[in-house]
Design a protein around this motif. Structure first.
Motif, mmCIF file in Angstrom:
data_model
loop_
_atom_site.group_PDB
_atom_site.id
_atom_site.type_symbol
_atom_site.label_atom_id
_atom_site.label_comp_id
_atom_site.label_asym_id
_atom_site.label_seq_id
_atom_site.Cartn_x
_atom_site.Cartn_y
_atom_site.Cartn_z
ATOM 1 N N THR A 7 0.821 -1.206 0.000
ATOM 2 C CA THR A 7 0.000 0.000 0.000
ATOM 3 C C THR A 7 0.858 1.260 0.000
ATOM 4 O OG1 THR A 7 -0.118 -0.075 2.420
ATOM 5 C CG2 THR A 7 -1.923 -1.108 1.192
ATOM 6 N N GLY A 8 2.148 1.110 0.261
ATOM 7 C CA GLY A 8 3.031 2.264 0.303
ATOM 8 C C GLY A 8 3.769 2.490 -1.004
ATOM 9 N N LYS A 9 4.691 3.415 -0.974
ATOM 10 C CA LYS A 9 5.469 3.786 -2.148
ATOM 11 C C LYS A 9 6.868 3.200 -2.035
ATOM 12 C CE LYS A 9 6.976 7.812 -4.835
ATOM 13 N NZ LYS A 9 6.975 9.310 -4.913
ATOM 14 N N ALA A 10 7.331 2.600 -3.125
ATOM 15 C CA ALA A 10 8.675 2.021 -3.129
ATOM 16 C C ALA A 10 9.728 3.111 -3.013
ATOM 17 C CB ALA A 10 8.893 1.213 -4.401
ATOM 18 N N GLN A 11 10.871 2.754 -2.415
ATOM 19 C CA GLN A 11 11.960 3.706 -2.229
ATOM 20 C C GLN A 11 12.520 4.180 -3.565
ATOM 21 O OE1 GLN A 11 12.900 4.613 0.925
ATOM 22 N NE2 GLN A 11 14.330 6.160 0.141
ATOM 23 N N HIS A 12 12.524 3.287 -4.561
ATOM 24 C CA HIS A 12 13.084 3.616 -5.871
ATOM 25 C C HIS A 12 12.046 3.345 -6.950
ATOM 26 C CE1 HIS A 12 17.008 4.061 -4.002
ATOM 27 N NE2 HIS A 12 16.833 2.882 -3.417
ATOM 28 N N PRO A 13 11.837 4.276 -7.869
ATOM 29 C CA PRO A 13 10.787 4.125 -8.886
ATOM 30 C C PRO A 13 10.906 2.851 -9.715
ATOM 31 C CG PRO A 13 11.629 6.369 -8.867
ATOM 32 C CD PRO A 13 12.523 5.576 -7.966
ATOM 33 N N LEU A 14 12.112 2.479 -10.113
ATOM 34 C CA LEU A 14 12.282 1.296 -10.946
ATOM 35 C C LEU A 14 11.855 0.042 -10.186
ATOM 36 C CD1 LEU A 14 13.194 0.085 -13.624
ATOM 37 C CD2 LEU A 14 15.539 0.002 -12.718
ATOM 38 N N VAL A 15 12.181 -0.010 -8.897
ATOM 39 C CA VAL A 15 11.793 -1.162 -8.078
ATOM 40 C C VAL A 15 10.275 -1.234 -7.952
ATOM 41 C CG1 VAL A 15 11.956 -2.216 -5.789
ATOM 42 C CG2 VAL A 15 13.977 -1.167 -6.839
ATOM 43 N N GLY A 16 9.648 -0.078 -7.707
ATOM 44 C CA GLY A 16 8.201 -0.057 -7.583
ATOM 45 C C GLY A 16 7.502 -0.485 -8.861
ATOM 46 N N LYS A 17 7.988 0.002 -9.984
ATOM 47 C CA LYS A 17 7.384 -0.356 -11.272
ATOM 48 C C LYS A 17 7.546 -1.845 -11.552
ATOM 49 C CE LYS A 17 7.607 0.807 -16.203
ATOM 50 N NZ LYS A 17 8.297 1.652 -17.234
ATOM 51 N N TRP A 18 8.732 -2.379 -11.265
ATOM 52 C CA TRP A 18 8.998 -3.800 -11.545
ATOM 53 C C TRP A 18 8.177 -4.707 -10.639
ATOM 54 C CZ3 TRP A 18 11.199 -7.667 -8.453
ATOM 55 C CH2 TRP A 18 11.514 -8.858 -9.120
ATOM 56 N N THR A 19 8.122 -4.403 -9.342
ATOM 57 C CA THR A 19 7.380 -5.279 -8.436
ATOM 58 C C THR A 19 5.889 -5.263 -8.759
ATOM 59 O OG1 THR A 19 7.241 -3.519 -6.766
ATOM 60 C CG2 THR A 19 9.055 -5.085 -6.566
ATOM 61 N N GLU A 20 5.371 -4.114 -9.156
ATOM 62 C CA GLU A 20 3.959 -4.049 -9.545
ATOM 63 C C GLU A 20 3.710 -4.889 -10.797
ATOM 64 O OE1 GLU A 20 0.558 -0.765 -10.890
ATOM 65 O OE2 GLU A 20 2.486 -0.092 -10.090
ATOM 66 N N ALA A 21 4.626 -4.804 -11.765
ATOM 67 C CA ALA A 21 4.472 -5.582 -12.997
ATOM 68 C C ALA A 21 4.559 -7.077 -12.727
ATOM 69 C CB ALA A 21 5.534 -5.155 -14.014
ATOM 70 N N GLU A 22 5.453 -7.493 -11.831
ATOM 71 C CA GLU A 22 5.588 -8.919 -11.525
ATOM 72 C C GLU A 22 4.378 -9.451 -10.779
ATOM 73 O OE1 GLU A 22 8.219 -11.309 -12.413
ATOM 74 O OE2 GLU A 22 8.089 -9.665 -13.860
ATOM 75 N N LEU A 23 3.775 -8.613 -9.927
ATOM 76 C CA LEU A 23 2.550 -9.027 -9.255
ATOM 77 C C LEU A 23 1.443 -9.265 -10.282
ATOM 78 C CD1 LEU A 23 1.017 -7.392 -6.055
ATOM 79 C CD2 LEU A 23 -0.403 -8.168 -7.942
ATOM 80 N N GLU A 24 1.277 -8.337 -11.195
ATOM 81 C CA GLU A 24 0.232 -8.482 -12.207
ATOM 82 C C GLU A 24 0.535 -9.656 -13.139
ATOM 83 O OE1 GLU A 24 -2.553 -6.998 -11.864
ATOM 84 O OE2 GLU A 24 -1.715 -5.857 -10.191
ATOM 85 N N HIS A 25 1.798 -9.902 -13.407
ATOM 86 C CA HIS A 25 2.186 -11.056 -14.232
ATOM 87 C C HIS A 25 1.757 -12.350 -13.558
ATOM 88 C CE1 HIS A 25 5.039 -14.114 -15.837
ATOM 89 N NE2 HIS A 25 4.874 -13.460 -16.971
ATOM 90 N N LEU A 26 1.977 -12.461 -12.251
ATOM 91 C CA LEU A 26 1.559 -13.651 -11.520
ATOM 92 C C LEU A 26 0.042 -13.825 -11.585
ATOM 93 C CD1 LEU A 26 1.713 -16.044 -9.585
ATOM 94 C CD2 LEU A 26 1.921 -14.407 -7.696
ATOM 95 N N VAL A 27 -0.697 -12.755 -11.342
ATOM 96 C CA VAL A 27 -2.157 -12.841 -11.358
ATOM 97 C C VAL A 27 -2.647 -13.331 -12.715
ATOM 98 C CG1 VAL A 27 -4.299 -11.501 -11.235
ATOM 99 C CG2 VAL A 27 -2.460 -11.088 -9.585
ATOM 100 N N GLN A 28 -2.122 -12.743 -13.788
ATOM 101 C CA GLN A 28 -2.561 -13.111 -15.132
ATOM 102 C C GLN A 28 -2.163 -14.534 -15.488
ATOM 103 O OE1 GLN A 28 -2.205 -10.527 -18.862
ATOM 104 N NE2 GLN A 28 -0.405 -11.852 -19.093
ATOM 105 N N GLU A 29 -0.912 -14.892 -15.232
ATOM 106 C CA GLU A 29 -0.424 -16.199 -15.670
ATOM 107 C C GLU A 29 -0.909 -17.332 -14.768
ATOM 108 O OE1 GLU A 29 0.880 -16.517 -18.608
ATOM 109 O OE2 GLU A 29 0.639 -14.348 -18.756
#
Length: 672
Positions: free
Chosen positions: A511-533
């Motif tokens: 629910t919070g904001k990642a310390q580094h933008p690239l990390v936040g973007k990647w972790t969000e994408a990997e979560l959605e990848h898991l949900v979809q796949e």
């Protein structure tokens, strides 16, 4: 309704090819050009969509009403599977032909009739003979999953006799949605339906060769059938052809004490040689990928067939004959001879003469049934995930992913158990009540081959049971379990990352904001990848909660899959100081390696510090990706217990990014 054991030649050959596992050749060896699996379906005409949407809404309303009745909950999955199947097709464009749309309409009719019956306190399908589709709710993700049954005419709910049950595993089918599977199980008997035998057709959660969640589907469907039908536990066989043959090999060697017989046909039985010969793929695995092949490669577990009668089948001209050939060679190295029936001048099909021979042999084996107390066990494993055969359980290994072997002999005339152990540091022997072969008035001795040790155990109990546990303390073997001192790898707490998704799990969204933008973007994408796949490949719905919604019950009963970093995910922040990989705003430290936290992220599995009986996973779902979907032999773990990902390289069909370091934890869950 009686079903013949003999099908005509043409019918057998056509049926055998229905779910063939032929790949598309060189095109499926290009990771940068991966086709979608499952493919995109057809457009549903407006009138059909309206009819299906209306019918689904009515069925959903009936299901909602049934949920209010506690006494109807047990049978509710038998209704819900029809609604889920149609919903998947509508919402995700997974009707692959006009025929699938017609099948969906039929499913709604059947589901609605079941709902109406259940509302009146009736469930006629539970006593139906012939073709029956049942459903259960999976502990993994709380979704309802279907399976098919062929119930013989001789079966009656009021009887006392127990029935033989054959598991039959289907072949590869990229278009085998729930709608297609359920329709087939309502309309087709299948390849074999032996007399007076229940035949269970698991869905296996789609097309994964009955591995991972597909493997658990087999076990859960079998357990559900045992609760609903009079199954003779000593007469359960495992069988399959093509991809189903691969699943049969795998279940046979990993669960050798569950079945009275195994009957694999075609398919594959290991990864590397099959992909080279069948797919003509040039392999360049990492060292940890090669080790992880040992999770499902059956050749290293071949000795487990010593106590499981096996009748293998191949077509003489079938490229997938390689599966049985390589198992035959592995068994020959152990001085064991595989019974391998070969259909003459036959490609990817079951020859009708061979079919008759197979059935005759399985009928004979069914008469004998499963061995209840084999006096000799030969067993091999590479992981505590698969750690038992009959009366012997391996409780700890010296080193995971290296072959561990045990030969155990019960010598009643000497009142002795003899054990020969390799790469094993703990075992348990448990002979159940009524089966003790030893003298009651004398202690049972345990001899360890290759040592001068003979341990003196307890006398058997008057209930005719006996058990003993041993561990190696680094110097010698001792009676009793190993002293508890910190974490250690044990069954279902041994990794790798993929293991967390073979039991109940919850994805924890930050629910919070990642310390580094690239990390936040990647972790969000990997979560959605898991949900979809997860939905596409394992036909489930990921259970997701926010990090501020996790309860004591979640921690006690579910593996937690945490996405984000310590700044964004509250649960991760509460655990990070107790994990072996350090992670702060500046750096990630894994052993003696340090990585810039601005563009790296860890993935890992570890016993949850808040409840070491369950896992916690960081930033990963199942670790194989889209390229592996194109051939079932590729569907094996890609990552070990932990890895560091460089996020400056985008995720692709093979990897979540560039893997700059990865390894297994040791047997005490420490970084090596």
């Amino acid at each position: 309704m009686m079903f013949s054991l003999r099908l005509g030649t043409a019918a057998l050959l056509l049926a055998a090819c229905a779910f063939s596992a032929w790949a598309d050749g060189p095109k499926d060896n290009q990771p940068d050009q991966v086709r979608q699996v499952p493919p995109v379906g057809v457009e549903v005409p407006a009138a059909d969509r309206a009819a299906l949407t209306e019918g689904l809404a009515q069925l959903d309303k009936a299901i909602t009403s049934l949920r209010r009745s506690a006494n109807k909950q047990v049978l509710l999955p038998d209704v819900e599977i029809f609604a889920r199947a149609v919903r998947q097709g509508l919402e995700h464009r997974e009707f692959f032909s006009p025929g699938d749309i017609a099948k969906a309409k039929t499913l709604l009719q059947v589901g609605s009739q079941r709902a109406a019956d259940l509302a009146q306190g009736k469930a006629p399908w539970t006593t139906q003979t012939g073709l029956v589709v049942r459903g259960y709710r999976s502990r993994i993700d709380n979704t309802v999953q279907p399976y098919g049954l062929v119930v013989p005419e001789s079966y009656t709910g009021a009887g006392k006799d127990k029935y033989r049950l054959d598991l039959w595993f289907h072949g590869r089918g990229e278009r085998s949605s729930e709608t297609v599977f359920i329709d087939e199980r309502m309309t087709k008997v299948g390849r074999f339906a032996p007399q007076d035998t229940l035949v269970l057709h698991p869905y296996g959660r789609y097309s994964n060769a009955f591995k991972f969640a597909g493997e658990i589907d087999v076990l859960e469907a079998l357990e559900h059938a045992r609760q609903q039908y009079r199954v003779d536990d000593d007469r359960v066989a495992v069988r399959g052809f093509s991809m189903g043959g691969a699943g049969c090999w795998q279940m046979a060697v990993h669960y050798p004490d569950l079945f009275f017989a195994a009957n694999p046909g075609a398919g594959f039985s290991e990864t590397a040689e099959f992909l080279k010969s069948f797919q003509q793929e040039e392999l360049h695995p990492t060292w940890y990928e090669e080790k992880l092949w040992r999770m499902y490669d059956c050749t290293g577990y071949a000795v487990n067939l010593f106590q499981l009668p096996t009748v293998a089948y191949s077509g003489e001209l079938d490229r997938q004959k390689q599966a049985a050939d390589i198992m035959e060679a592995a068994l020959a190295d152990l001085d064991l001879r595989l019974t391998h029936l070969i259909g003459p001048d036959t490609k990817h099909a079951i020859h009708p003469v061979s079919a008759g021979l197979i059935e005759a042999r399985l009928d004979q084996l069914a008469e004998a049934g499963r061995a209840r107390l084999p006096l000799e066990i030969r067993f091999a494993t590479y992981t505590l995930k698969y750690n038992r055969a009959f009366w012997l359980t391996v409780t700890s290994l010296e080193q995971h992913w290296e072959q561990a072997t045990v030969t155990g002999k019960l010598l009643p005339e000497q009142n002795t158990v003899e054990l020969a152990l390799k790469n094993i540091s703990g075992v348990k022997i448990a002979i159940p009540s009524g089966r003790n072969p030893f003298a009651l008035d004398q202690p049972v001795r345990i001899k360890i081959a290759g040592t001068d040790q003979t341990l003196v155990g307890l006398r058997p109990g008057t209930d005719q049971s006996w058990e003993a546990e041993l561990h190696h303390d680094g110097r010698a073997w001792r009676l009793g379990p190993a002293p508890v001192s910190g974490l250690r790898k044990q069954q279902n707490l041994q990794g790798p990352i993929d293991d967390a998704l073979m039991d109940a799990f919850t994805v924890v969204r930050p629910t919070g904001k990642a310390q580094h933008p690239l990390v936040g973007k990647w972790t969000e994408a990997e979560l959605e990848h898991l949900v979809q796949e997860w939905r596409r490949q394992f036909r489930g719905d990921v259970v997701i909660k926010r990090d501020d919604e996790i309860t004591a019950d979640d921690i006690a009963n579910r593996n937690l899959i945490l996405f984000g970093d310590p700044s964004s995910n509250k649960v991760l922040a509460s655990l990070i100081d107790k994990l072996p990989i350090q992670w702060n705003a500046e750096q990630i430290v894994a052993g003696d390696q340090k990585f810039d936290a601005a563009h790296h992220a860890p993935v890992m599995i570890y016993p949850n510090p808040a409840n070491p009986e369950r896992y916690v996973v960081l930033n990963s779902g199942f670790t194989y990706r889209e390229f592996a979907y194109l051939n079932n032999a590729r569907q094996v773990p890609k990552l070990p217990d932990w890895a560091i990902v460089d996020l400056r390289t985008p995720a692709d069909s093979l990897w979540p990014g560039r893997i700059v370091d990865a390894d297994f934890f040791d047997e005490k869950w420490r970084i090596k």
